[in-house]
Design an enzyme around this catalytic site. Structure first.
Site, short mmCIF file in Angstrom:
data_model
loop_
_atom_site.label_atom_id
_atom_site.label_comp_id
_atom_site.label_asym_id
_atom_site.label_seq_id
_atom_site.Cartn_x
_atom_site.Cartn_y
_atom_site.Cartn_z
N GLU A 163 -46.30 108.70 5.19
CA GLU A 163 -45.95 110.12 5.03
C GLU A 163 -46.50 110.62 3.70
O GLU A 163 -46.22 110.06 2.65
CB GLU A 163 -44.43 110.28 5.06
CG GLU A 163 -43.92 111.65 4.64
CD GLU A 163 -44.50 112.77 5.49
OE1 GLU A 163 -45.02 113.73 4.88
OE2 GLU A 163 -44.43 112.69 6.74
N THR A 172 -39.68 119.35 11.24
CA THR A 172 -38.46 119.01 11.97
C THR A 172 -37.23 119.33 11.14
O THR A 172 -36.18 119.71 11.68
CB THR A 172 -38.46 117.53 12.38
OG1 THR A 172 -39.67 117.23 13.07
CG2 THR A 172 -37.29 117.21 13.30
N GLY A 177 -33.06 125.39 16.71
CA GLY A 177 -32.68 125.71 18.08
C GLY A 177 -32.12 124.57 18.90
O GLY A 177 -30.92 124.51 19.19
N GLY A 178 -32.96 123.65 19.30
CA GLY A 178 -32.52 122.54 20.12
C GLY A 178 -33.65 121.94 20.94
O GLY A 178 -34.82 122.25 20.72
N ASP A 350 -54.49 118.20 8.17
CA ASP A 350 -55.39 117.17 7.63
C ASP A 350 -56.08 116.36 8.73
O ASP A 350 -57.25 116.00 8.61
CB ASP A 350 -54.61 116.20 6.73
CG ASP A 350 -53.95 116.88 5.55
OD1 ASP A 350 -54.19 118.08 5.36
OD2 ASP A 350 -53.20 116.22 4.83
N HIS A 371 -43.23 133.72 15.06
CA HIS A 371 -41.83 133.77 15.48
C HIS A 371 -41.29 135.16 15.17
O HIS A 371 -41.48 135.67 14.07
CB HIS A 371 -41.01 132.69 14.76
CG HIS A 371 -39.68 132.44 15.38
ND1 HIS A 371 -38.63 133.34 15.32
CD2 HIS A 371 -39.20 131.38 16.09
CE1 HIS A 371 -37.58 132.85 15.96
NE2 HIS A 371 -37.90 131.67 16.44
N GLU A 384 -33.69 131.41 17.40
CA GLU A 384 -33.63 132.19 18.62
C GLU A 384 -32.26 132.07 19.29
O GLU A 384 -31.86 132.93 20.08
CB GLU A 384 -34.72 131.68 19.56
CG GLU A 384 -35.07 132.58 20.71
CD GLU A 384 -36.36 132.12 21.37
OE1 GLU A 384 -36.35 131.93 22.59
OE2 GLU A 384 -37.36 131.95 20.64
N ARG A 387 -29.94 135.12 19.25
CA ARG A 387 -30.12 136.06 20.37
C ARG A 387 -29.60 135.45 21.67
O ARG A 387 -29.01 136.13 22.49
CB ARG A 387 -31.60 136.44 20.51
CG ARG A 387 -32.07 137.43 19.46
CD ARG A 387 -33.56 137.65 19.52
NE ARG A 387 -34.30 136.53 18.93
CZ ARG A 387 -35.44 136.06 19.40
NH1 ARG A 387 -35.99 136.57 20.48
NH2 ARG A 387 -36.05 135.06 18.78
N ARG A 408 -41.51 134.78 22.92
CA ARG A 408 -41.70 135.06 21.50
C ARG A 408 -42.87 136.00 21.23
O ARG A 408 -42.80 136.85 20.33
CB ARG A 408 -41.89 133.75 20.73
CG ARG A 408 -40.62 132.93 20.65
CD ARG A 408 -40.84 131.59 19.99
NE ARG A 408 -39.57 130.87 19.81
CZ ARG A 408 -39.47 129.67 19.32
NH1 ARG A 408 -40.55 129.01 18.94
NH2 ARG A 408 -38.28 129.10 19.19
N HIS A 512 -45.43 130.60 12.88
CA HIS A 512 -44.43 129.60 13.20
C HIS A 512 -45.00 128.30 13.75
O HIS A 512 -44.70 127.22 13.26
CB HIS A 512 -43.43 130.18 14.19
CG HIS A 512 -42.31 129.26 14.57
ND1 HIS A 512 -41.59 128.55 13.64
CD2 HIS A 512 -41.80 128.92 15.78
CE1 HIS A 512 -40.66 127.84 14.24
NE2 HIS A 512 -40.77 128.01 15.55
N HIS A 513 -45.84 128.39 14.77
CA HIS A 513 -46.26 127.18 15.49
C HIS A 513 -47.72 127.30 15.91
O HIS A 513 -48.18 128.37 16.31
CB HIS A 513 -45.38 126.99 16.73
CG HIS A 513 -45.55 125.68 17.42
ND1 HIS A 513 -46.53 125.47 18.38
CD2 HIS A 513 -44.88 124.51 17.33
CE1 HIS A 513 -46.44 124.23 18.83
NE2 HIS A 513 -45.45 123.62 18.21
N ARG A 552 -45.54 129.09 23.14
CA ARG A 552 -44.53 128.05 23.29
C ARG A 552 -43.15 128.65 23.47
O ARG A 552 -42.77 129.58 22.74
CB ARG A 552 -44.53 127.13 22.06
CG ARG A 552 -43.44 126.05 22.12
CD ARG A 552 -43.52 125.11 20.95
NE ARG A 552 -43.17 125.71 19.68
CZ ARG A 552 -41.93 125.92 19.26
NH1 ARG A 552 -40.90 125.61 20.04
NH2 ARG A 552 -41.70 126.44 18.07
#
Length: 577
Positions: A163, A172, A177-178, A350, A371, A384, A387, A408, A512-513, A552
């Site tokens: 790492e 993470t 959210g979940g 990277d 997002h 999210e 909401r 999104r 966001h992603h 996503r």
């Protein structure tokens, strides 16, 4: 006899004297006077502190540099106060609620300075030399540790996780959210009817049908078993919520709606330790080792800039996306220039520079998600799930303008069309009570509060009459189970939003992603342009592309890292054996 008794007495006196003359107790190390520095990894980067010691006591600690958000300054001050009061290494100290990563970064920095003042140096850093193992996992986030734990379950394999950051978790850590899954025991317990086929349809629709079908099929078919696997490791995934784009409640999270990320990392870190997985932080992979077209290890640079080679039978890339590399983001999506990012500072992409050496290919690099609900000033992700548990969005005029539970990309685009390019996320006490992650936002001072709707309008700067009318109209829609304005379904309107007090958070979209990434097959082999796998090389998580298509769904990101991290670990172990 007399001489004999005197001899015994003298022996006893000598013995007593010997016992009473114990070896001197080694002097305890003391803090040496002077100025000492230390560093730690906070939420947004490295925290550098300077500690002053006078007459062997800590008299002052100042922060020389840091990049933490404004709300985190309270956590920094609190940790410094505790350190000066304790005058020693900080062990199991409770982090400041809502600022765990910042708190831990300050603790790490202070402890480094204290060790230096004690003459212990930086004992936490190890100089590694060239070596070998069975499997190298690059990245210690959710995908990397899922891969490592699964690979270790086969036994008799040495697994090393590398790492580059000083802390584990990556993005993470910030996930709230979940995990999406269909047909789980938790859903059955709650009376939720769901199937992998419906999960598949929602994911393909959300991704604009650009998803690679085989990757989606693998995700939805393995997700329920992965929830059971995490539960067996000690995860609490008993609460099931609703996220945008999902037909039913399938987002699994801890009881009460607690943030999934920190909980997941705790479970995976403990499982890694039990599995004898070796984790090396502050060790950055800078390239891949190859032989005859196969990947045979990695080149590594440690915190001191020294390099070494780690040979392995298989390598798993789990380095995450490139959402924090704004130059890279805008090279694929120039329209995102000037946007804030929700990504941790290590999400710089990277791994993509290594692919050319092994002929690996990429897909969907232009698909980058923003997002819709990032807190406007500090750029903190507002899950999210707020909401999903009933909140609505209003613009500066106090009016709703979109189905809050749409995907999104749709919600983000709608927000950007409003005056100021922002909006207000509005909810009541019933929503706050239903989702414990909202307490984190309260601790971060992100909530605007009003004892009634009129007071909230005043404090948020919204026109009172229009906002009050909006709230009354929505309450009527919720009671009727039909949203005549924007089509939000009855199951998506879980609260009439009539329970005081009332809350608002000003939000605006942020990066966001990254949906695009390394091309992989359903077994997580890294693929060349001709679809042939690169021998010995696997990838999982946000660093890969193709699964999410052009957009996503909320809850699919964490599902991706755990489901596919687990698959990558299993396949790498099979290859290594």
């Amino acid at each position: 006899m007399r001489r004999y008794l005197i001899g015994i007495l003298l022996a006893l006196l000598c013995a007593f004297g010997a016992c009473s003359r114990q070896d001197p107790v080694p002097a305890q190390p003391v803090l040496q006077d002077g100025e000492w520095t230390g560093t730690g990894e906070g939420r947004s980067g490295t925290i550098l502190i300077k500690m002053t010691v006078r007459e062997h006591r800590i008299t002052d600690i100042v922060v020389v540099s840091q990049s933490e958000s404004s709300f985190a300054q309270e956590a920094i001050r609190e940790m410094i106060t505790r350190a000066i009061k304790k005058q020693a290494i900080l062990g199991d100290v409770d982090a400041v609620s809502g600022a765990t990563l910042t708190s831990n970064g300050v603790i790490e920095a202070v402890n480094m300075a204290i060790r230096a003042a004690l003459g212990q140096g930086d004992s936490g850093k190890t100089a590694y030399r060239d070596g070998t193992c069975d499997i190298v996992v690059v990245g210690a986030g959710g995908a990397g540790l899922s891969a490592a734990v699964e690979a270790a379950s086969g036994g008799n394999l040495r697994i090393i996780v590398l790492e580059k950051q000083g802390i584990l978790g990556g993005n993470t850590n910030y996930s709230t959210g979940g995990i999406n899954a269909a047909g789980t025991e938790a859903q059955r317990t709650l009376g939720i009817s769901d199937t992998p086929d419906l999960f598949y349809e929602d994911t393909m629709k959300g991704g604009k049908q650009k998803n690679i079908p085989s990757l989606v099929r693998s995700l939805v078919d393995h997700a329920a078993a992965t929830i059971a696997w995490l539960s067996s490791l000690g995860a609490d995934l008993s609460d099931v919520g609703l996220m945008g784009g999902s037909s039913v409640r399938r987002t699994h999270r801890p009881k009460g709606g607690t943030a999934i990320g920190p909980h997941l990392m705790k479970v995976l870190k403990e499982a890694s330790a039990k599995s004898n997985v070796e984790i090396r932080t502050s060790n950055k992979v800078v390239g891949l080792l190859t032989e005859n077209g196969a990947v045979t290890g990695v080149k590594v640079e440690d915190a001191s800039g020294n390099t070494y080679r780690l040979s392995a039978k298989a390598v798993v890339i789990a380095t995450g996306g490139f959402g924090a590399n704004l130059q890279m983001v805008t090279s694929y999506q120039p329209s995102l220039s000037g946007f804030a990012t929700l990504n941790h500072p290590g999400a710089t992409g990277d791994a993509f520079s290594w692919l050319a050496d092994v002929g690996g290919s990429t897909i969907h690099m232009e698909y980058i998600q923003i997002h819709p609900t990032a807190e406007a000033d500090n750029h903190i992700l507002i899950t999210e799930a707020v909401r999903g548990n009933g909140a609505i969005l209003v613009n500066r005029a106090g009016n709703r303008f979109v189905n809050e539970m749409d995907t999104r990309d749709v919600v983000s685009a709608a927000i950007l069309r409003q005056e100021g390019g922002d909006a207000f996320l509005v909810f009541d006490q019933s929503v706050r009570s239903s989702l414990s992650s909202i307490e984190t936002y309260a601790n971060q001072h992100l909530l605007t509060e009003g004892k009634d709707i009129g007071e909230l309008a005043f404090r948020a700067g919204l026109p009172s009459s229009a906002f009050s009318a909006t709230m009354a109209r929505y309450a009527a829609f919720q009671k009727a189970g039909t949203d005549d304005d924007f089509g939000r379904t009855g199951t998506q309107m879980t609260s009439p939003l009539q329970t005081p007090p009332f809350y608002a958070i000003r939000i605006k979209p942020a990066i966001h992603h990254t949906m695009g990434g390394i091309r992989v097959d359903a077994d997580m082999h890294v693929l060349r342009a001709d679809d042939s796998p690169v021998p010995g090389l696997y990838a999982a998580g946000e660093v890969t592309g193709g699964l999410h298509g052009a957009n996503r769904l909320g809850g699919n990101g964490v599902a991706d890292i755990v489901v596919n991290g687990k698959i990558a670990g299993r396949k790498a172990a099979e290859y290594a054996k």
